[in-house]
Design a protein around this motif. Structure first.
Motif, PDB file in Angstrom:
ATOM      1  N   SER A  63       0.858  -1.293   0.094  1.00 14.02           N
ATOM      2  CA  SER A  63      -0.124  -0.035   0.043  1.00 14.02           C
ATOM      3  C   SER A  63       0.904   1.192  -0.057  1.00 14.02           C
ATOM      4  N   LEU A  64       2.001   1.155   0.680  1.00 12.85           N
ATOM      5  CA  LEU A  64       3.057   2.475   0.780  1.00 12.85           C
ATOM      6  C   LEU A  64       3.535   2.430  -0.756  1.00 12.85           C
ATOM      7  N   LEU A  65       3.763   1.254  -1.430  1.00 13.79           N
ATOM      8  CA  LEU A  65       4.482   1.576  -2.654  1.00 13.79           C
ATOM      9  C   LEU A  65       3.384   2.315  -3.693  1.00 13.79           C
ATOM     10  N   HIS A  66       2.306   1.996  -3.397  1.00 15.52           N
ATOM     11  CA  HIS A  66       1.260   2.484  -4.483  1.00 15.52           C
ATOM     12  C   HIS A  66       1.000   3.836  -3.976  1.00 15.52           C
ATOM     13  N   ASP A  67       1.030   4.059  -2.639  1.00 14.50           N
ATOM     14  CA  ASP A  67       0.835   5.323  -1.993  1.00 14.50           C
ATOM     15  C   ASP A  67       1.758   6.523  -2.687  1.00 14.50           C
ATOM     16  N   ASP A  68       2.960   6.153  -2.672  1.00 15.59           N
ATOM     17  CA  ASP A  68       4.060   7.146  -2.996  1.00 15.59           C
ATOM     18  C   ASP A  68       4.083   7.398  -4.394  1.00 15.59           C
ATOM     19  N   VAL A  69       3.520   6.549  -5.237  1.00 20.58           N
ATOM     20  CA  VAL A  69       3.134   6.797  -6.592  1.00 20.58           C
ATOM     21  C   VAL A  69       2.132   7.859  -6.638  1.00 20.58           C
ATOM     22  N   ILE A  70       1.064   7.541  -6.102  1.00 25.41           N
ATOM     23  CA  ILE A  70      -0.412   8.283  -6.127  1.00 25.41           C
ATOM     24  C   ILE A  70       0.044   9.688  -5.537  1.00 25.41           C
ATOM     25  N   MET A  93       4.330  -2.327  -9.699  1.00 28.29           N
ATOM     26  CA  MET A  93       4.144  -3.844 -10.073  1.00 28.29           C
ATOM     27  C   MET A  93       4.867  -4.380  -8.759  1.00 28.29           C
ATOM     28  N   LEU A  94       5.807  -4.051  -8.052  1.00 31.93           N
ATOM     29  CA  LEU A  94       6.226  -4.557  -6.889  1.00 31.93           C
ATOM     30  C   LEU A  94       5.198  -4.675  -5.807  1.00 31.93           C
ATOM     31  N   GLY A  95       4.381  -3.455  -5.812  1.00 32.16           N
ATOM     32  CA  GLY A  95       3.454  -3.410  -4.856  1.00 32.16           C
ATOM     33  C   GLY A  95       2.243  -4.525  -5.071  1.00 32.16           C
ATOM     34  N   ASP A  96       1.809  -4.810  -6.461  1.00 31.96           N
ATOM     35  CA  ASP A  96       0.916  -5.777  -6.654  1.00 31.96           C
ATOM     36  C   ASP A  96       1.555  -7.232  -6.351  1.00 31.96           C
ATOM     37  N   ILE A  97       2.753  -7.530  -6.614  1.00 32.32           N
ATOM     38  CA  ILE A  97       3.457  -8.714  -6.487  1.00 32.32           C
ATOM     39  C   ILE A  97       3.205  -9.298  -4.980  1.00 32.32           C
ATOM     40  N   LEU A  98       3.724  -8.018  -4.080  1.00 37.08           N
ATOM     41  CA  LEU A  98       3.816  -8.278  -2.551  1.00 37.08           C
ATOM     42  C   LEU A  98       2.236  -8.557  -2.199  1.00 37.08           C
ATOM     43  N   TYR A  99       1.239  -7.734  -2.723  1.00 38.08           N
ATOM     44  CA  TYR A  99       0.153  -7.790  -2.235  1.00 38.08           C
ATOM     45  C   TYR A  99      -0.857  -9.091  -2.606  1.00 38.08           C
TER      46      TYR A  99
END
Ligand code: FPP
Ligand code: MG
Length: 298
Positions: A63-70, A93-99
Motif C-alpha cells: 500500500s505504501l508503494l502505491h501511495d508514494d506513486v499516488i 508492480m512490486l506492490g501488486d506482487i507483494l500484495y
C-alpha cells in the motif's frame, strides 16, 4: 520475534523465484513494523501468527508503494522512494506482487483471519481513493476527515489486532477497538508532524500535506477560528507550492490559535482510551505501544 516475521517475508518473496523481485524487496526500508508488533504481542509467536504478521506487513508495504506513486512522493522514511529510484511502473508492480503473494498466503491461515484482513484491504483502498478525491477541494468537514483516516490507516491496524485476537482466542471486539483508536491517533499525529517537523526529520518537505491539497485536522480547526479575510487567504494557499512567507504565515496562525495543541489533544484522547482498555485487560505491553505513540517528538 520480529526477526521471525522478517525471515517469513523474505521466504515468501524468495518463493516467487524472481531475482529482480528479491533485489527490489531488499531495497525497501522496513519501517517500524507496528502491525507485526501488535500481532505478536496479542497472539504470541506460533507459525500462523508469524505468517499473519508477515502477510499484513507485505500488504502494508504494497500500500505504501502505491501511495508514494499516488502522492508523487520521492522520499519514504528519509530515503529515496522506490518510485523515485526505479519509476512508477516498477513500484506499482512490486506492490501488486507483494500484495497478491500476501493474499495467497492468507488463504493458508484461517477463513476468519482471511476475512478480517481482506476486508481491511478494501477499506484501505476506499480510504486512499477518498484521500485523493478530498485533495481536490478544501475539505472542512471533520467527520469526513475522520472517516477517511479510519479507512486509510486505522482499518488495517484494527484488522491486525482483530486477526491476532482470533488466533489467540481473545475477545476480538476489544482488540479491534484498541487497534482502531491506535490507528486513528497514529494518523492524526502523523498529520500533525507534517506541520511541526522540519523537512529533515520528516523525510519530506514540511506542510507537504497542504501543498498536496490535504486539509488534515489542524487545517480544519484553523479554518474554524480564522476571520473571513484570513479564511480566504488560507483557501487561496490550498494545494499550491508555498513561499517561505506563506509557510510562516500558516505556522504563525497555527501557533497563535494553539491548533497543534488542540489536534494533539484529540489524538491523545483516543490513545488514552486504547491505553485504558489494554490496562483493563491485563495487556501492559499493548498499552506501552500506545503510550510510545503519544510520546513521539513534536
Ligand atoms: C499513507 O497515507 C497511505 C496509506 C496508509 C494507505 C494506502 C492505501 C492504498 C494505496 C490502497 C491499497 C493498496 C494495496 C496494494 C493493498 P499518507 O500518504 O497520508 O502517509 P505517508 O505520509 O506515509 O505517505
Ligand atoms: Mg503518502
Amino acid at each position: 520475534m520480529l526477526s521471525a516475521v522478517e525471515r517469513k517475508i523474505e521466504q515468501f518473496v524468495a518463493e516467487l523465484n524472481d531475482k529482480e523481485v528479491t533485489a527490489l524487496y531488499a531495497k525497501l526500508p522496513h519501517g517500524k513494523r507496528l502491525r507485526a508488533k501488535l500481532i505478536l504481542k496479542i497472539a504470541g509467536a506460533s507459525l500462523s501468527v508469524i505468517k499473519t504478521a508477515a502477510v499484513v506487513e507485505m500488504i502494508h508495504a504494497a500500500s505504501l508503494l502505491h501511495d508514494d506513486v499516488i502522492d508523487d512522493a520521492y522520499t519514504r522514511r528519509s530515503k529515496p522512494s522506490l518510485n523515485a529510484l526505479y519509476g512508477n511502473k516498477t513500484a506499482i508492480m512490486l506492490g501488486d506482487i507483494l500484495y497478491s503473494k500476501g493474499f495467497f498466503e492468507l488463504n493458508n491461515i484461517s477463513a476468519d483471519v482471511a476475512k478480517t484482513v481482506s476486508n481491511a484491504v478494501t477499506q484501505l483502498s476506499l480510504g486512499e481513493l477518498k484521500d485523493v478525491s478530498l485533495s481536490n477541494a478544501f475539505n472542512l468537514d471533520r467527520e469526513v476527515y475522520l472517516e477517511m483516516i479510519y479507512q486509510k490507516t486505522a482499518s488495517l491496524i484494527e484488522a491486525s489486532a482483530g486477526a491476532a485476537a482470533l488466533l489467540a482466542g481473545k475477545p476480538k471486539e476489544v482488540y479491534m477497538t484498541y487497534g482502531r483508536n491506535l490507528g486513528l491517533g497514529f494518523q492524526m499525529i502523523d498529520d500533525i508532524l507534517d506541520i511541526t517537523s522540519d523537512a529533515e526529520t520528516l523525510g519530506k518537505p514540511a506542510l507537504h500535506d497542504f501543498v498536496e491539497g490535504k486539509t488534515t485536522l489542524p487545517y480544519i480547526y484553523l479554518y474554524e477560528v480564522l476571520n473571513a479575510q484570513e479564511k480566504e487567504k488560507l483557501e487561496a494557499l490550498h494545494g499550491k507550492v508555498l513561499s517561505k512567507e506563506e509557510q510562516t504565515w500558516i505556522l504563525g496562525q497555527m501557533k497563535a490559535h494553539k491548533i497543534v495543541e488542540k489536534s494533539y489533544m484529540e489524538a491523545k484522547v483516543l490513545i488514552d482510551e486504547a491505553i485504558a482498555l489494554m490496562d483493563a485487560h491485563g495487556e501492559p505491553s499493548l498499552s506501552g505501544i500506545a503510550r510510545e505513540m503519544i510520546e513521539r517528538d513534536f
